[in-house]
Design a protein around this motif. Structure first.
Motif, PDB file in Angstrom:
ATOM      1  N   ASN A   1      -1.779  -3.479   4.193  1.00 20.84           N
ATOM      2  CA  ASN A   1      -1.554  -3.790   5.610  1.00 20.84           C
ATOM      3  C   ASN A   1      -1.595  -2.516   6.454  1.00 20.84           C
ATOM      4  OD1 ASN A   1       0.878  -2.673   4.893  1.00 20.84           O
ATOM      5  ND2 ASN A   1       2.094  -4.520   5.203  1.00 20.84           N
TER       6      ASN A   1
ATOM      7  N   GLY B   1      -0.134   0.445   6.074  1.00 21.30           N
ATOM      8  CA  GLY B   1       1.059   1.233   6.373  1.00 21.30           C
ATOM      9  C   GLY B   1       2.345   0.592   5.912  1.00 21.30           C
ATOM     10  N   TRP B   2       3.414   1.061   6.502  1.00 20.67           N
ATOM     11  CA  TRP B   2       4.758   0.598   6.146  1.00 20.67           C
ATOM     12  C   TRP B   2       5.210  -0.462   7.147  1.00 20.67           C
ATOM     13  CZ3 TRP B   2       6.754   6.289   6.493  1.00 20.67           C
ATOM     14  CH2 TRP B   2       6.329   7.006   5.364  1.00 20.67           C
ATOM     15  N   LYS B   3       5.077  -1.703   6.766  1.00 16.97           N
ATOM     16  CA  LYS B   3       5.496  -2.764   7.686  1.00 16.97           C
ATOM     17  C   LYS B   3       7.030  -2.870   7.758  1.00 16.97           C
ATOM     18  CE  LYS B   3       4.623  -7.639   8.668  1.00 16.97           C
ATOM     19  NZ  LYS B   3       3.828  -8.810   8.264  1.00 16.97           N
TER      20      LYS B   3
ATOM     21  N   PHE C   1      -1.454  -4.879  -1.507  1.00 15.79           N
ATOM     22  CA  PHE C   1      -1.433  -5.574  -0.211  1.00 15.79           C
ATOM     23  C   PHE C   1      -1.616  -4.503   0.853  1.00 15.79           C
ATOM     24  CE2 PHE C   1       1.294  -8.516  -2.715  1.00 15.79           C
ATOM     25  CZ  PHE C   1       0.607  -9.696  -2.488  1.00 15.79           C
TER      26      PHE C   1
ATOM     27  N   ASP D   1       0.836  -1.213   0.000  1.00 22.76           N
ATOM     28  CA  ASP D   1       0.000   0.000   0.000  1.00 22.76           C
ATOM     29  C   ASP D   1       0.870   1.262   0.000  1.00 22.76           C
ATOM     30  OD1 ASP D   1       0.776  -0.828   2.556  1.00 22.76           O
ATOM     31  OD2 ASP D   1      -1.011  -0.071   3.557  1.00 22.76           O
ATOM     32  N   GLY D   2       1.954   1.227   0.755  1.00 21.85           N
ATOM     33  CA  GLY D   2       2.869   2.374   0.752  1.00 21.85           C
ATOM     34  C   GLY D   2       3.455   2.591  -0.632  1.00 21.85           C
TER      35      GLY D   2
HETATM   36 MG   LIG Z   1       2.197  -1.714   3.642  1.00 20.96          MG
END
Ligand SMILES: [Mg+2]
Ligand SMILES: Cc1ncc(C[n+]2csc(CCOP(=O)(O)OP(=O)(O)O)c2C)c(N)n1
Length: 570
Positions: A487, A489-491, A485, A458-459
């Motif tokens: 999630n 944010g930034w995993k 994908f 997503d980021g």
């Molecule tokens: Mg992400």
């Protein structure tokens, strides 16, 4: 009028450029005039693709070059357009992708001395001391066009750099007055400017390497990008089968080996674990890899013999780099592997030894395969990235080309698509996020018959300037499917922090400033920008129908589709 700009267009056309990704400004009157003139006279010129964002322009040229091998052109506005190429230039450089970038320059006269002299305020503001310095760390060649008379020769030379190994971006600039200058046409024979022929192994290298691979107990080949040349994949399949040699990918940026081959040992990404296949190998042949392993987490045995064949074995762009290796060769992978295959034709190898190696690797392959398939069972509650990827796999056909910017799901995309066709998968080869949208566009523009699928975090979707990407996709009839994908944010920065500080404050904090809750409507952005089919999927039971509909829309309605897939929160 035949001007420097006419010559530039002619040179691009003669050098094989079919697409010019353009973001124009006050520096380009001569080029815009030359384009209009060529069209009025029905002269053949490359197709102009208007790009409202420069990073998208260069990412698209990158994607196109990956599937054609041909450098396309990117035209940008003086120094600020050059800066706006942003991380796409890093990706092209690190990925060793050929592309020609042309930027205008502020006029160098201010009193009307020449046609093109300054007549707008911005031309003083945009005049800088070192425009080329912005890109010099990332291009193989840069030059300023200083006269109309040798524009074609300089373009051809720049293209020679771009297309010679290790390939990469080149940068030309030309001030307004120069680009307006009238001149006589120059005939140029492209054959005079061929790129350097691919490098080969020396004869003694072929014999020594073959002998070591034959004598090994567990020979293993490690690669990241030899599959950039599909021929190299075919040669590798022959070589691996002849020798009973396993193939392990390390952060692959393309398809290097068919995932269903019993000798395929999977891929290693950032997982913090020793790779058992790598640990067990006694002869390791590294071919085309920037990071064959991460020594602090995974490495070959200290006793292993290591050989390295690479298009760029010194890793000339990397200040710190080393792998221990007994043999090192600068060579083209397809050529080197073909040499090894030819050499082995005349060599007798103990069939029982090879059979034992095959059995060993086939058993590891089967175990890995079963483990992966088990992860794909439809989950209860939340959609897993493994399940989502397997749903995409169900719709792939022989034309599909996937661009992967999955980030923390990078290896999941590779593992669960389990692709087998050379040229069916690409990643940027670099580390600057936001490549996927432009890259998918560039692939689709150059392979209109292909079903193109972008798999992105997503980021990374947000980094990719979707407003530009989806406007362009509709405007130029280049539809593709995107799976986000989501999630929230930034995993990856979170994983990085916890890997270094597993028990620190961050490990106990509720908020690490990497979440996007509540997230934007990613699919809605694409719908607004380019009429894309927009679908958000939160439940596993809705996945199959959503994916089927997205593929149908792209294939039948020729519209982009964005699937915003909610996977577990980071
Ligand atoms: Mg992400
Ligand atoms: C241009 C750029 N900015 C920042 C980063 C640092 N960075 C690496 S991974 C990452 C997170 C990407 O987020 P997403 O695409 O959602 O992937 P996830 O980590 O959540 O799987 C960031 C910000 C980068 N690599 N490139």
């Amino acid at each position: 009028m035949y001007t420097a700009s006419t010559a530039l267009l002619e040179a691009l056309q003669e050098c094989g450029v079919s697409l010019v990704f353009c973001n124009f400004g006050s520096d380009h009157p001569a080029l815009i005039e030359a384009l209009a003139e060529a069209r009025a006279e029905e002269r053949s010129i490359p197709r102009v693709i208007t790009c409202p964002n420069e990073m998208v322009a260069l990412s698209a040229a990158h994607g196109s070059a990956l599937v054609t091998g041909q450098a396309q052109a990117v035209v940008v506005h003086v120094e600020c357009g050059t800066q706006a190429l942003a991380g796409a230039l890093h990706n092209a450089a690190k990925g060793r992708v050929p592309v020609l970038i042309f930027a205008g320059r502020s006029p160098f006269t201010q009193a009307g001395e020449l046609r093109g002299s300054r007549n707008e305020f911005i031309q003083w503001i945009q005049d800088v001391f070192d425009q080329h310095g912005i890109v010099r760390g990332y291009v193989k060649y840069d030059n300023e066009l200083r006269t109309a008379r040798n524009v074609k020769q300089i373009v051809a030379r720049a293209m020679q750099f771009a297309h010679s190994d290790p390939k990469g971006p080149v940068y030309l600039s030309g001030a307004r007055e120069v680009m307006e200058e009238a001149t006589e046409p120059v005939a140029l024979d492209r054959a005079d400017y061929r790129p350097i022929a691919p490098g080969a192994l020396p004869e003694d290298g072929v014999a020594a390497l073959a002998a070591d691979l034959i004598a090994a107990r567990r020979p293993l080949l490690v690669t990241s990008f030899l599959g950039r040349t599909p021929d190299a994949v075919r040669e590798l399949v022959s070589l691996a089968h002849r020798l009973g040699m396993g193939v392990l990918e390390s952060v692959p940026s393309c398809l290097n080996f068919p995932a269903n081959d019993p000798l395929y040992m999977g891929n290693q990404w950032n997982q913090p674990r020793q790779n058992p296949v790598l640990a067990e190998a006694d002869v390791v042949l590294v071919v085309d890899s920037d990071v064959p392993w991460i020594p602090t987490v995974s490495h070959p045995a200290a006793t292993a013999r290591i050989h390295h064949i690479d298009v760029d074995p010194l890793k000339q762009q990397m200040p710190l780099w080393h792998i221990p290796a007994q043999g090192r060769w600068r060579a083209d992978a397809a050529t080197a592997l073909r040499q090894l295959n030819r050499h082995l034709h005349g060599v007798t190898i103990d069939a029982a030894v090879i059979a034992e190696r095959h059995t060993h690797y086939a058993s590891l392959h089967a175990t890995r395969d079963a483990e992966l398939r088990a992860l794909e069972v439809p989950p209860v509650g939340e959609i897993t990235p493994e399940f989502a990827t397997a749903c995409i796999r169900a719709h792939l056909d022989d034309s599909t080309i996937v661009v992967n910017e999955g980030i923390s799901n990078y290896h999941i995309v590779i593992n669960h698509l389990a692709l087998t066709r050379p040229g069916s998968l690409f990643a940027s080869g670099g580390g600057s996020l936001g490549w996927n949208g432009g890259a998918a566009l560039g692939v689709k523009l150059s392979r209109p018959e292909a079903m193109v699928v972008a798999m992105t975090g997503d980021g990374s979707y947000m980094f990719s300037v979707p407003s530009t990407v989806f406007w362009m996709a509709r405007h130029y009839d280049a539809p593709f499917l995107t799976l986000v994908f989501n999630n929230r944010g930034w995993k990856s920065p979170k994983l990085s922090a916890l890997a270094v500080h597993p028990h620190g404050y961050a490990s106990r904090a509720n908020d690490l400033d990497v979440s996007f809750d509540p997230p934007p409507d990613y699919a809605g952005v694409a719908a607004a920008a380019g009429g894309a089919h927009a679908c958000t999927v939160r439940r596993p039971e809705d996945m199959a129908a959503a994916v089927a509909e997205a593929f149908r829309v792209v294939r039948e309605e020729r519209r982009c589709a964005v699937l915003d897939v909610w996977v577990p929160h980071l």
